[in-house]
Design a protein around this motif. Structure first.
Motif, PDB file in Angstrom:
ATOM      1  N   ASN A 164       1.046  -1.089   0.008  1.00  0.00           N
ATOM      2  CA  ASN A 164       0.080  -0.142  -0.040  1.00  0.00           C
ATOM      3  C   ASN A 164       0.878   1.178  -0.089  1.00  0.00           C
ATOM      4  O   ASN A 164       2.107   1.310   0.188  1.00  0.00           O
ATOM      5  CB  ASN A 164      -1.067   0.040   1.112  1.00  0.00           C
ATOM      6  CG  ASN A 164      -0.279   0.097   2.568  1.00  0.00           C
ATOM      7  OD1 ASN A 164       0.964   0.501   2.724  1.00  0.00           O
ATOM      8  ND2 ASN A 164      -0.915  -0.616   3.496  1.00  0.00           N
ATOM      9  N   ASP A 165       0.350   2.266  -0.140  1.00  0.00           N
ATOM     10  CA  ASP A 165       1.052   3.677  -0.359  1.00  0.00           C
ATOM     11  C   ASP A 165       1.914   3.822   0.845  1.00  0.00           C
ATOM     12  O   ASP A 165       2.894   4.538   0.683  1.00  0.00           O
ATOM     13  CB  ASP A 165       0.054   4.925  -0.541  1.00  0.00           C
ATOM     14  CG  ASP A 165      -0.708   5.020  -1.667  1.00  0.00           C
ATOM     15  OD1 ASP A 165      -0.288   4.220  -2.585  1.00  0.00           O
ATOM     16  OD2 ASP A 165      -1.916   5.539  -1.688  1.00  0.00           O
ATOM     17  N   LEU A 166       1.608   3.670   2.082  1.00  0.00           N
ATOM     18  CA  LEU A 166       2.257   3.829   3.272  1.00  0.00           C
ATOM     19  C   LEU A 166       3.839   3.057   3.325  1.00  0.00           C
ATOM     20  O   LEU A 166       4.638   3.482   3.202  1.00  0.00           O
ATOM     21  CB  LEU A 166       1.739   3.614   4.514  1.00  0.00           C
ATOM     22  CG  LEU A 166       2.360   3.604   5.888  1.00  0.00           C
ATOM     23  CD1 LEU A 166       2.897   5.030   6.263  1.00  0.00           C
ATOM     24  CD2 LEU A 166       1.600   2.934   7.025  1.00  0.00           C
ATOM     25  N   MET A 167       3.302   1.757   3.169  1.00  0.00           N
ATOM     26  CA  MET A 167       4.543   0.747   2.984  1.00  0.00           C
ATOM     27  C   MET A 167       5.382   1.097   2.250  1.00  0.00           C
ATOM     28  O   MET A 167       6.566   0.830   1.883  1.00  0.00           O
ATOM     29  CB  MET A 167       4.039  -0.699   3.138  1.00  0.00           C
ATOM     30  CG  MET A 167       3.247  -1.122   4.594  1.00  0.00           C
ATOM     31  SD  MET A 167       4.477  -0.669   5.918  1.00  0.00           S
ATOM     32  CE  MET A 167       5.958  -1.690   5.791  1.00  0.00           C
ATOM     33  N   ARG A 168       4.824   1.447   0.862  1.00  0.00           N
ATOM     34  CA  ARG A 168       5.734   1.506  -0.375  1.00  0.00           C
ATOM     35  C   ARG A 168       6.483   2.769  -0.006  1.00  0.00           C
ATOM     36  O   ARG A 168       7.755   2.956  -0.566  1.00  0.00           O
ATOM     37  CB  ARG A 168       4.783   1.961  -1.649  1.00  0.00           C
ATOM     38  CG  ARG A 168       5.738   1.946  -2.936  1.00  0.00           C
ATOM     39  CD  ARG A 168       4.784   2.180  -4.246  1.00  0.00           C
ATOM     40  NE  ARG A 168       4.338   3.304  -4.158  1.00  0.00           N
ATOM     41  CZ  ARG A 168       3.151   3.824  -3.982  1.00  0.00           C
ATOM     42  NH1 ARG A 168       2.243   2.935  -3.946  1.00  0.00           N
ATOM     43  NH2 ARG A 168       2.869   4.950  -4.040  1.00  0.00           N
ATOM     44  N   SER A 169       6.014   3.872   0.419  1.00  0.00           N
ATOM     45  CA  SER A 169       6.939   5.033   0.444  1.00  0.00           C
ATOM     46  C   SER A 169       7.998   4.782   1.732  1.00  0.00           C
ATOM     47  O   SER A 169       9.148   5.365   1.770  1.00  0.00           O
ATOM     48  CB  SER A 169       6.130   6.207   0.828  1.00  0.00           C
ATOM     49  OG  SER A 169       5.232   6.157   2.093  1.00  0.00           O
ATOM     50  N   VAL A 170       7.444   4.206   2.521  1.00  0.00           N
ATOM     51  CA  VAL A 170       8.550   3.616   3.660  1.00  0.00           C
ATOM     52  C   VAL A 170       9.827   3.104   3.191  1.00  0.00           C
ATOM     53  O   VAL A 170      10.940   3.266   3.561  1.00  0.00           O
ATOM     54  CB  VAL A 170       7.821   3.046   4.919  1.00  0.00           C
ATOM     55  CG1 VAL A 170       8.881   2.358   6.046  1.00  0.00           C
ATOM     56  CG2 VAL A 170       6.796   3.966   5.728  1.00  0.00           C
ATOM     57  N   ILE A 171       9.550   2.084   2.489  1.00  0.00           N
ATOM     58  CA  ILE A 171      10.454   1.011   1.959  1.00  0.00           C
ATOM     59  C   ILE A 171      11.285   1.893   0.841  1.00  0.00           C
ATOM     60  O   ILE A 171      12.737   1.793   1.123  1.00  0.00           O
ATOM     61  CB  ILE A 171       9.691  -0.180   1.217  1.00  0.00           C
ATOM     62  CG1 ILE A 171       9.013  -1.229   2.275  1.00  0.00           C
ATOM     63  CG2 ILE A 171      10.843  -0.865   0.195  1.00  0.00           C
ATOM     64  CD1 ILE A 171       8.123  -2.319   1.417  1.00  0.00           C
ATOM     65  N   GLU A 172      10.745   2.601   0.076  1.00  0.00           N
ATOM     66  CA  GLU A 172      11.449   3.514  -0.777  1.00  0.00           C
ATOM     67  C   GLU A 172      12.545   4.271  -0.227  1.00  0.00           C
ATOM     68  O   GLU A 172      13.662   4.417  -0.345  1.00  0.00           O
ATOM     69  CB  GLU A 172      10.713   4.306  -1.612  1.00  0.00           C
ATOM     70  CG  GLU A 172      10.115   3.139  -2.645  1.00  0.00           C
ATOM     71  CD  GLU A 172       9.023   4.087  -3.587  1.00  0.00           C
ATOM     72  OE1 GLU A 172       8.975   5.141  -3.496  1.00  0.00           O
ATOM     73  OE2 GLU A 172       8.315   3.306  -4.547  1.00  0.00           O
ATOM     74  N   ILE A 173      11.997   5.095   0.874  1.00  0.00           N
ATOM     75  CA  ILE A 173      12.808   5.931   1.716  1.00  0.00           C
ATOM     76  C   ILE A 173      14.000   5.312   2.438  1.00  0.00           C
ATOM     77  O   ILE A 173      15.201   5.785   2.511  1.00  0.00           O
ATOM     78  CB  ILE A 173      11.938   6.791   2.648  1.00  0.00           C
ATOM     79  CG1 ILE A 173      11.033   7.938   1.929  1.00  0.00           C
ATOM     80  CG2 ILE A 173      12.660   7.571   3.481  1.00  0.00           C
ATOM     81  CD1 ILE A 173       9.915   8.455   2.631  1.00  0.00           C
ATOM     82  N   LEU A 174      13.760   4.204   3.179  1.00  0.00           N
ATOM     83  CA  LEU A 174      14.558   3.536   3.780  1.00  0.00           C
ATOM     84  C   LEU A 174      15.661   2.723   3.024  1.00  0.00           C
ATOM     85  O   LEU A 174      16.790   2.446   3.371  1.00  0.00           O
ATOM     86  CB  LEU A 174      14.065   2.490   4.810  1.00  0.00           C
ATOM     87  CG  LEU A 174      13.386   3.209   6.177  1.00  0.00           C
ATOM     88  CD1 LEU A 174      12.509   2.047   6.890  1.00  0.00           C
ATOM     89  CD2 LEU A 174      14.127   3.938   6.851  1.00  0.00           C
ATOM     90  N   GLN A 188      18.079  -5.783   3.406  1.00  0.00           N
ATOM     91  CA  GLN A 188      18.943  -4.672   3.406  1.00  0.00           C
ATOM     92  C   GLN A 188      18.550  -3.687   4.081  1.00  0.00           C
ATOM     93  O   GLN A 188      19.339  -2.982   4.846  1.00  0.00           O
ATOM     94  CB  GLN A 188      19.143  -4.312   1.711  1.00  0.00           C
ATOM     95  CG  GLN A 188      20.171  -3.303   1.503  1.00  0.00           C
ATOM     96  CD  GLN A 188      21.396  -4.142   1.532  1.00  0.00           C
ATOM     97  OE1 GLN A 188      21.604  -5.029   0.827  1.00  0.00           O
ATOM     98  NE2 GLN A 188      22.447  -3.492   2.282  1.00  0.00           N
ATOM     99  N   ILE A 189      17.330  -3.379   4.169  1.00  0.00           N
ATOM    100  CA  ILE A 189      16.648  -2.206   5.028  1.00  0.00           C
ATOM    101  C   ILE A 189      17.229  -2.378   6.275  1.00  0.00           C
ATOM    102  O   ILE A 189      17.715  -1.203   6.867  1.00  0.00           O
ATOM    103  CB  ILE A 189      15.266  -1.972   4.904  1.00  0.00           C
ATOM    104  CG1 ILE A 189      14.799  -1.337   3.396  1.00  0.00           C
ATOM    105  CG2 ILE A 189      14.611  -1.116   5.840  1.00  0.00           C
ATOM    106  CD1 ILE A 189      13.432  -1.618   3.083  1.00  0.00           C
ATOM    107  N   TYR A 239      16.602   3.522  -0.276  1.00  0.00           N
ATOM    108  CA  TYR A 239      17.182   4.462  -1.231  1.00  0.00           C
ATOM    109  C   TYR A 239      17.915   6.038  -0.695  1.00  0.00           C
ATOM    110  O   TYR A 239      18.664   6.691  -1.404  1.00  0.00           O
ATOM    111  CB  TYR A 239      16.489   4.779  -2.350  1.00  0.00           C
ATOM    112  CG  TYR A 239      16.113   3.775  -3.315  1.00  0.00           C
ATOM    113  CD1 TYR A 239      16.859   2.848  -3.983  1.00  0.00           C
ATOM    114  CD2 TYR A 239      14.754   3.524  -3.231  1.00  0.00           C
ATOM    115  CE1 TYR A 239      16.334   1.657  -4.438  1.00  0.00           C
ATOM    116  CE2 TYR A 239      14.148   2.351  -3.992  1.00  0.00           C
ATOM    117  CZ  TYR A 239      15.118   1.464  -4.382  1.00  0.00           C
ATOM    118  OH  TYR A 239      14.481   0.148  -5.185  1.00  0.00           O
ATOM    119  N   SER A 240      17.308   6.118   0.499  1.00  0.00           N
ATOM    120  CA  SER A 240      17.991   7.386   1.046  1.00  0.00           C
ATOM    121  C   SER A 240      19.563   7.341   1.894  1.00  0.00           C
ATOM    122  O   SER A 240      19.685   6.278   1.923  1.00  0.00           O
ATOM    123  CB  SER A 240      16.973   8.036   2.130  1.00  0.00           C
ATOM    124  OG  SER A 240      15.966   8.136   1.564  1.00  0.00           O
TER     125      SER A 240
END
Length: 276
Positions: A53-63, A168-169, A65-66
């Motif tokens: 979902n939107d929440l988990m997708r954004s959290v995964i992407e930030i953790l 990896q996260i 690729y940041s």
């Protein structure tokens, strides 16, 4: 994924180690039924997890690729935001808890084992359960990532790019010094496949290092987390009224000047749930 489905899966897995003959069923039939039920639960988790979902997708992407300092800024900010969502409700529950606790102390002074005493103790347990269920933070998000990984692993999605990136996260956070959940205290269970995958990634990144593991055990609310935080400058959760649930681990690098003297390169600290 970590709510009712994960709870049911843990119950089924525990049942696997306490097999009993039931009626006309043999132990092997019972085992087969449990394994089928576990696979069904994982399939349900997978249908919820893909796509995230939107929440988990954004959290995964930030953790994923940041940069490291951006990740920590994000985690601190999000932790504060999530704490604020539950703060008012938690305070109301704690006020009730304090009021009931005062009544229990008064009953104890009377030295009576009345029905009201038993009723008050039941009230305390109910309120404590509500407080633990009200907790919402980064731990729940990382636990969700772990459950997505385990559901994908069960479905043999081992070539899935999402599957390969999830450990990896947690590994990156762990190497950076963040506490990572080792045992889920809400279901008293260690997600073995997830934890093993995280350790594999940590080992892959750090290479062949000497590791010393230090754990703390003691009664509930005796200051175990506070002790570790004071000794090693850590950030295990110690907020008032919140007891550690399960077990958390944190990786510390030893200063180069002390490595030969101590005989290890890294310390893995494990903060545990209180006894009794």
């Amino acid at each position: 994924l970590q709510g009712q489905l994960w709870h049911l899966w843990c119950e089924k897995d525990k049942e696997l180690y306490h097999l009993r003959e039931k009626g006309n069923r043999s132990i092997e039939q019972h085992r087969s039924e449990i394994e089928t039920a576990k696979q069904r639960i994982r399939h349900k988790q997978l249908t919820k997890a893909k796509p995230p979902n939107d929440l988990m997708r954004s959290v995964i992407e930030i953790l994923l690729y940041s940069k490291t300092h951006n990740k920590f800024y994000f985690i601190q900010w999000l932790s504060m935001f999530m704490n604020n969502l539950t703060a008012e409700h938690l305070e109301t529950l704690r006020e009730k808890q304090r009021a009931v606790w005062s009544q229990i102390q008064m009953e104890k002074k009377k030295a009576s084992k009345s029905n009201s005493m038993q009723s008050l103790q039941n009230d305390i347990e109910v309120i404590s359960t509500k407080i633990s269920k009200c907790t919402l933070g980064i731990d729940q998000l990382l636990r969700e990532i772990g459950q997505i990984y385990e559901a994908l692993e069960e479905a043999s999605s081992i070539n899935d790019s999402l599957f390969l990136s999830l450990p990896q996260i947690a590994a990156d956070l762990m190497i950076s010094g963040a506490p990572i959940e080792l045992m889920d205290g809400d279901v008293s269970y260690v997600p073995l496949k997830w934890v093993a995958a995280v350790f594999d990634k940590v080992s892959e990144k750090l290479g062949d290092k000497r590791l010393f593991v230090l754990s703390v055990v003691g009664l509930q609310s005796s200051g175990k987390s506070t002790l570790l935080n004071a000794l090693f400058g850590l950030q295990f959760s110690v907020s008032a009224g919140r007891c550690t649930r399960g077990a958390y681990m944190q990786l510390l690098k030893v200063e180069e000047t002390f490595r030969e003297e101590l005989g290890f390169d890294l310390v893995l600290l494990v903060d545990t749930e209180g006894l009794r």
